[in-house]
Design a protein around this motif. Structure first.
Motif, short mmCIF file in Angstrom:
data_model
loop_
_atom_site.label_atom_id
_atom_site.label_comp_id
_atom_site.label_asym_id
_atom_site.label_seq_id
_atom_site.Cartn_x
_atom_site.Cartn_y
_atom_site.Cartn_z
N ARG A 146 3.56 -32.93 17.06
CA ARG A 146 4.74 -33.54 17.27
C ARG A 146 5.51 -32.91 18.63
O ARG A 146 6.49 -33.57 19.10
N GLY A 147 5.02 -31.69 19.05
CA GLY A 147 5.73 -30.93 19.81
C GLY A 147 7.09 -30.02 19.53
O GLY A 147 7.64 -29.79 20.38
N ILE A 148 6.97 -29.61 18.53
CA ILE A 148 7.66 -28.67 17.91
C ILE A 148 7.24 -27.12 18.00
O ILE A 148 6.19 -27.08 17.32
N PRO A 149 7.93 -26.30 18.14
CA PRO A 149 7.29 -24.92 18.26
C PRO A 149 6.77 -24.43 16.63
O PRO A 149 7.81 -24.63 15.77
N ALA A 150 5.76 -23.87 16.63
CA ALA A 150 5.28 -23.40 15.40
C ALA A 150 4.11 -22.54 15.55
O ALA A 150 3.49 -22.51 16.48
N THR A 151 3.75 -21.60 14.53
CA THR A 151 2.73 -20.79 14.63
C THR A 151 2.08 -20.59 13.12
O THR A 151 2.85 -20.95 12.26
N LEU A 152 0.94 -20.41 12.80
CA LEU A 152 0.12 -20.16 11.93
C LEU A 152 0.50 -18.64 11.31
O LEU A 152 0.12 -17.69 12.17
N SER A 153 1.05 -18.56 9.99
CA SER A 153 1.43 -17.01 9.70
C SER A 153 1.49 -16.89 8.12
O SER A 153 1.95 -17.98 7.67
N VAL A 154 1.56 -15.77 7.55
CA VAL A 154 2.10 -15.66 6.26
C VAL A 154 2.43 -14.35 5.97
O VAL A 154 2.29 -13.51 6.66
N ILE A 155 3.52 -14.23 4.92
CA ILE A 155 3.99 -13.02 4.74
C ILE A 155 3.14 -12.38 3.40
O ILE A 155 3.16 -12.77 2.37
N GLY A 156 2.07 -11.50 3.78
CA GLY A 156 1.15 -11.14 2.78
C GLY A 156 1.30 -9.53 2.78
O GLY A 156 2.21 -9.21 2.16
N THR A 157 0.32 -8.96 3.42
CA THR A 157 0.25 -7.46 3.29
C THR A 157 0.67 -6.84 4.64
O THR A 157 0.88 -5.47 4.82
N GLN A 158 0.75 -7.59 5.77
CA GLN A 158 1.00 -7.29 7.15
C GLN A 158 2.30 -7.79 7.68
O GLN A 158 2.78 -8.82 7.33
N LYS A 159 2.84 -7.08 8.60
CA LYS A 159 3.90 -7.27 9.30
C LYS A 159 3.92 -8.90 9.94
O LYS A 159 2.73 -8.91 10.42
N LEU A 160 4.76 -9.48 10.27
CA LEU A 160 4.89 -10.92 11.11
C LEU A 160 4.86 -10.36 12.62
O LEU A 160 5.49 -9.25 12.75
N THR A 161 4.33 -11.05 13.36
CA THR A 161 4.13 -10.64 14.84
C THR A 161 5.36 -10.71 15.75
O THR A 161 5.19 -11.19 16.89
N PHE A 162 6.60 -10.38 15.21
CA PHE A 162 7.69 -10.31 15.90
C PHE A 162 8.31 -9.11 16.06
O PHE A 162 8.10 -8.10 15.05
N SER A 163 9.31 -8.98 16.83
CA SER A 163 9.94 -7.70 17.12
C SER A 163 11.05 -7.23 16.02
O SER A 163 11.41 -8.45 15.39
N ASP A 164 11.53 -6.14 15.88
CA ASP A 164 12.43 -5.87 14.98
C ASP A 164 13.96 -6.60 15.46
O ASP A 164 14.03 -6.60 16.55
N ASN A 165 14.79 -6.87 14.49
CA ASN A 165 16.13 -7.27 14.89
C ASN A 165 16.17 -8.50 15.86
O ASN A 165 16.98 -8.19 16.74
N SER A 166 15.60 -9.41 15.65
CA SER A 166 15.37 -10.42 16.59
C SER A 166 16.02 -11.80 16.46
O SER A 166 16.67 -12.60 17.19
N PHE A 167 15.84 -12.42 15.23
CA PHE A 167 16.32 -14.05 14.89
C PHE A 167 17.60 -13.76 14.38
O PHE A 167 18.35 -12.89 13.65
N ASP A 168 18.45 -14.68 14.97
CA ASP A 168 19.77 -14.97 14.69
C ASP A 168 20.00 -15.54 13.10
O ASP A 168 20.99 -15.17 12.31
N LEU A 169 19.08 -16.30 12.81
CA LEU A 169 19.15 -17.02 11.44
C LEU A 169 17.73 -17.19 10.72
O LEU A 169 16.82 -17.57 11.75
N ILE A 170 17.45 -16.97 9.60
CA ILE A 170 16.06 -17.05 8.69
C ILE A 170 16.36 -18.32 7.80
O ILE A 170 17.30 -18.08 7.13
#
Length: 604
Positions: free
Chosen positions: A258-282
């Motif tokens: 569709r042209g919308i930002p997205a990635t495959l991931s899951v909150i399982g046993t490992q951290k998400l591949t983002f830096s600390d203190n990054s998102f304005d809203l979840i």
């Protein structure tokens, strides 16, 4: 006695003429082929042509700090396996899932060997020992994707022929089948009156959110087909939507098509591949994550990546249903958020509308210091890098980012000023701001004068873009007025600049390019690489990297490489073997366009 060409015609010695013509034709083809492979000197002079990214010698770690190239192992895990060397030609990946093959998520031998699946381990990355060299086949009937913005509402069925969600979510209007298309009406499990009204409800519930000004970068957990993130684009909000590759077949594939930002991931046993203190809203709308599981580690992971003062919007049945099961879940959430010093700043619990609660992360240590129990504790960050690649989930509260005086970093400047303002997480070194400003200026000049005007790229066909070596995000910032979005990738062996990218109001992830990326095949229109291949080719096989580039690039898409003469010369024959069309600009910018060619044989 010599015979002239004229006499040959007079004597009608056609066989001789025919042979002579064929020989001359073959010689011309051979000459043209050699000149095409190496047509020009690719002399690269940084003094004459200053570029916005550091030169390879300064940007790349010394070679003695890099791991040696891995030994080649011709046995590969999973249904899709390695192909053969270029000398023998490319081969198609095999197996029932080859068309949608994701090497690090479809490694079934490794998944079957897992001792447990309790914490979603089977949805996490399990890469094969050697990266595959095979090429993924095209789906039957594959077409050039529907162009943006029409693609937000409809895509070709044949490009992602997975109708399971149509039946599974038929009463919730996620996606519908209409002739040759999938259509996305903007519905969702929690979007009873459509996604647009749902977004208005959130801002009405908490006016401080101010979509597109105070709130710019958002994470949508368990995003479905990403209609929430797609609708927020109209409000200048950039949403990273993510979901696992699971029984909700093709959610992320639909989103990217569709042209919308997205990635495959899951909150399982490992951290998400983002830096600390990054998102304005979840945001989580019935995202099926048990936030209080395993001592609250899933919610502690959201706390890690949420900016101080940022918001968590939880839209779920425990907010408003009163039966014993839902009351217990609500009480568990209340206890956990209070222990983390999250404050419930707004709540809408009317089941006739939508039940949601909005939490806010603290922007100071005051609440932490007042807690009667230090549980969960504050993380000891003395030896921890701000890098979440293959790192286990924490059971502690990530420290708040502070400046040189110990003050918690302020919220970024409102959008759109934050794009060019000094990032709050930028180093305090004396020349840091000068370097940042120069990088921003140089990228704007390069993109404006060269990329958008001087290259053989049809930008009107480009929607999904990836910067494979993003640095400060200058390439993405320079493209901000174009109708596209950029996935900024910070390689794990490069300087960690991901926090700066988020501070600017852009999105990105960490990645190691010696492994496959967490996305479906054919999901990006353009990949951009600035002085990346020379570094990673010291650790891993260049042919395998190009095979991964081919996997994630759409037919008709572009690879734009800015690199040294030697590296461009190494890349050219590999890309030519894929039947790509190549053009070289100013002896330093290589543009490769992927076609629809696929090899005819499969891996044996």
């Amino acid at each position: 006695m010599a015979i002239s060409v004229r006499s040959l015609f007079k004597e009608r010695k056609y066989p001789f003429v025919f042979v002579l013509t064929v020989l001359l034709f073959c010689a011309l083809i051979l000459l043209f082929s050699n000149s095409f492979q190496y047509p020009l000197s690719l002399y690269f002079d940084l003094q004459k042509h200053p570029l916005p990214i550091a030169s390879p010698s300064s940007a790349h770690p010394p070679s003695d700090q890099l791991a040696p190239p891995p030994e080649k192992n011709q046995s590969h895990d999973g249904d899709a396996a390695a192909a053969v060397s270029l000398d023998n030609g490319w081969e198609l990946c095999e197996g029932p899932m080859a068309v949608d093959y994701i090497p690090c998520l479809d490694n079934w031998l490794a998944i079957k060997a897992l001792p447990s699946r309790r914490h979603m381990e089977h949805r996490e990355r399990h890469c094969p020992d050697s990266s595959p060299r095979c090429l993924v086949p095209l789906p039957t009937g594959y077409k050039v994707p529907v162009p943006w913005p029409k693609s937000r509402d409809m895509i070709w069925y044949d490009n992602a022929p997975h109708p399971k969600l149509v039946d599974y979510k038929k009463n919730q209007n996620w996606v519908q089948k209409s002739g040759d298309y999938f259509v996305f009406p903007g519905g969702g499990t929690q979007f009873k009156d459509g996604v647009d009204n749902y977004i208005k409800l959130i801002e009405k519930t908490l006016p401080a959110i101010k979509w597109g000004k105070h709130i710019r970068v958002v994470l949508d957990v368990g995003c479905g087909v990403a209609s929430f993130g797609g609708a927020l684009l109209d409000k200048n909000v950039l949403t990273m939507s993510f979901a696992p590759k699971d029984e909700h077949e093709a959610q992320i594939q639909f989103a990217l098509e569709r042209g919308i930002p997205a990635t495959l991931s899951v909150i399982g046993t490992q951290k998400l591949t983002f830096s600390d203190n990054s998102f304005d809203l979840i945001h989580c709308a019935r995202c099926r994550v048990h936030w209080d599981a395993d001592g609250g580690k899933p919610l502690l992971e959201l706390n890690r990546i949420l900016r101080p003062g940022g918001f968590f919007v939880w839209s779920a049945t425990p907010v408003y249903r009163k039966d014993i099961i839902h009351r217990n879940k609500w009480e568990a959430m209340v206890n956990l958020t209070e222990s983390m010093c999250w404050k419930a700043v707004a709540r809408s619990a009317n089941p006739s509308i939508i039940g949601l609660v909005i939490y806010q992360k603290p922007d100071s240590y005051a609440c932490y210091d007042k807690r009667k129990q230090n549980d969960p504790p504050i993380c000891d960050d003395k030896s921890r890098k701000n890098n979440s690649w293959y790192a286990p989930l924490s059971d502690c509260l990530t420290q708040l980012p502070v400046d040189s005086k110990g003050n918690v970093l302020s919220w970024p400047t409102p959008w759109p000023k934050r794009l060019k303002s000094k990032p709050v997480s930028l180093s305090t070194e004396q020349d840091a701001i000068q370097k940042f400003n120069k990088d921003t200026k140089d990228w704007y000049t390069l993109v404006s004068d060269v990329y958008l005007r001087g290259l053989s790229i049809k930008w009107s066909s480009v929607r999904n873009v990836m910067d494979m070596n993003a640095g400060y995000g200058g390439f993405a910032a320079a493209l901000i007025d174009q109708p596209l979005w950029v996935m900024n990738v910070v390689p794990i062996d490069m300087p960690d600049t991901l926090s700066i990218i988020f501070d600017r109001g852009l999105i990105g992830v960490y990645h190691d390019w010696c492994e496959s990326f967490n996305t479906y095949p054919r999901t990006f229109d353009l990949l951009h690489s600035s002085f990346l291949f020379g570094n990673i080719s010291q650790r891993c096989d260049l042919v395998e990297i190009v095979a991964e580039v081919d996997r994630i690039l759409r037919p008709g898409g572009y690879l734009l490489v800015q690199d040294t003469k030697d590296m461009i010369n190494k890349l050219r024959p590999i890309l030519e073997s894929l039947h790509w069309s190549l053009t070289l600009h100013q002896d330093q910018f290589l543009v490769g366009k992927k076609g629809f060619w696929r090899p005819t044989k499969q891996v044996q």
